[in-house]
Enzyme design. Structure first.
Site, mmCIF file in Angstrom:
data_model
loop_
_atom_site.group_PDB
_atom_site.id
_atom_site.type_symbol
_atom_site.label_atom_id
_atom_site.label_comp_id
_atom_site.label_asym_id
_atom_site.label_seq_id
_atom_site.Cartn_x
_atom_site.Cartn_y
_atom_site.Cartn_z
ATOM 1 C CE LYS A 228 -3.286 3.002 0.618
ATOM 2 N NZ LYS A 228 -4.204 3.340 -0.505
ATOM 3 C CB CYS B 112 -2.904 9.614 -4.108
ATOM 4 S SG CYS B 112 -4.249 9.269 -2.947
#
Ligand code: ERO
Length: 309
Positions: free
Chosen positions: A44, A129
């Site tokens: 992650k 992101c």
């Protein structure tokens, strides 16, 4: 038939892996991918210190894909770096460490820490992101991206690639490729979720953060993912490999990503839905397609997408 592949001189016995953000939050999830048919895993995206992320519900699967506004929940760089360093001593495999700083300083600080460590894998620097409120997707700002990569490669010597958002304009493919070709990147990973989509159930959004706006994955994004893979395959210097991510749920989807130029294929939404056994199924389905077509390795057809005369 072999499904092995190579990136930056690192060999993988299978060209499939998870997409950052899916099945990679902690040791338990990472071990599941590591022990599956996948060739490797990516963690992650890490920030310097651990983060809670956005309020729940922040992920929703739907028939044709998924929407998420996780908000970068993660256990912090040290957690992932220590785990991967320990694992690579045992398995001799090459793992991917994903990270994204919320500022240039944080990104550089994390990369300096990785550079000084005995980490032997590859870094996937996430420039895309879409879900940190107030932070635009960096890779849509090419001057800032070029500035960051210039500072990164002034000191960083380990293999590093970038996770890109989807681009939607030929002029942007050209401009972005011109920037990325300036750097000794190991790979570019196309694509991250399509940012800020909206999915509605009856009269209500399905996730809480950002009034329901979130990154879209799954069937919805495969055409965009394939186009980005192929556009960068056509434009980047051969030393920069392409990782294909987006809309993969069958061996046929994997085949198409490789046909467009991908050397590695990542699975997100479908992995979240099916679990790590998906890697064995995709490997089997890709193998059958290759056998039918007489291909021995993925290099026999990688990038060989045909155009109409
Ligand atoms: C790292 C943050 C990301 C997130 C997130 O943590 O919200 N979701 C995505 O679909 N892509 C990301 O890159």
């Amino acid at each position: 038939v072999l499904l092995n592949t190579t990136i930056a001189g690192y060999e993988f016995d299978n060209c499939l892996m998870n997409a950052a953000g899916v099945c990679c939050y902690d040791h338990e999830e990472l071990t599941m991918v590591d022990q599956s048919s996948a060739g490797t895993f990516v963690t992650k995206s890490a920030t310097k210190t651990s983060r809670e992320g956005n309020p729940l519900p922040r992920y929703q699967a739907v028939p044709l894909g998924s929407i998420n506004s996780m908000g970068l929940p993660n256990l912090g760089l040290d957690y992932y770096l220590d785990y991967v360093r320990q694992l690579e001593k045992q398995t001799k495999k090459t793992y991917f460490l994903s990270m994204t700083g919320l500022s240039k300083e944080e990104t550089l600080e994390m990369l300096k820490q990785v550079e000084l460590s005995d980490f032997k894998g590859m870094v996937e620097l996430n420039l895309s992101c879409p879900n940190v409120p107030g932070k635009p997707q960096l890779a849509y700002d090419l001057p800032t991206t070029e500035n960051l990569l210039t500072e990164v490669f002034a000191f960083f010597t380990k293999p590093l690639g970038v996770k890109l958002p989807p681009y939607f304009d030929i002029a942007h493919f050209d401009a972005a490729a011109e920037v990325y070709n300036k750097f000794p990147l190991a790979f570019v990973n196309c694509v991250n979720s399509i940012g800020n989509g909206l999915i509605i159930n009856d009269e209500t959004v399905v996730i809480k953060p950002k009034n329901g706006f979130g990154g879209i994955g799954g069937d919805y994004i495969k055409p965009t993912a394939l186009a980005n893979v192929h556009a960068f395959y056509q434009r980047l210097k051969p030393s920069i490999k392409i990782i294909g991510t987006g809309g993969v749920k069958t061996g046929r989807d994997v085949f198409e990503h490789i046909l467009c130029g991908a050397s590695m294929v990542q699975v997100g939404t479908a992995l979240e839905k099916e679990g790590v056994e998906i890697f064995a199924r995709l490997s089997q389905e890709l193998t059958e397609i290759m056998q039918e077509k007489g291909y021995q390795t993925i290099e026999d057809f990688r990038g060989k997408l045909q155009y109409l005369a």
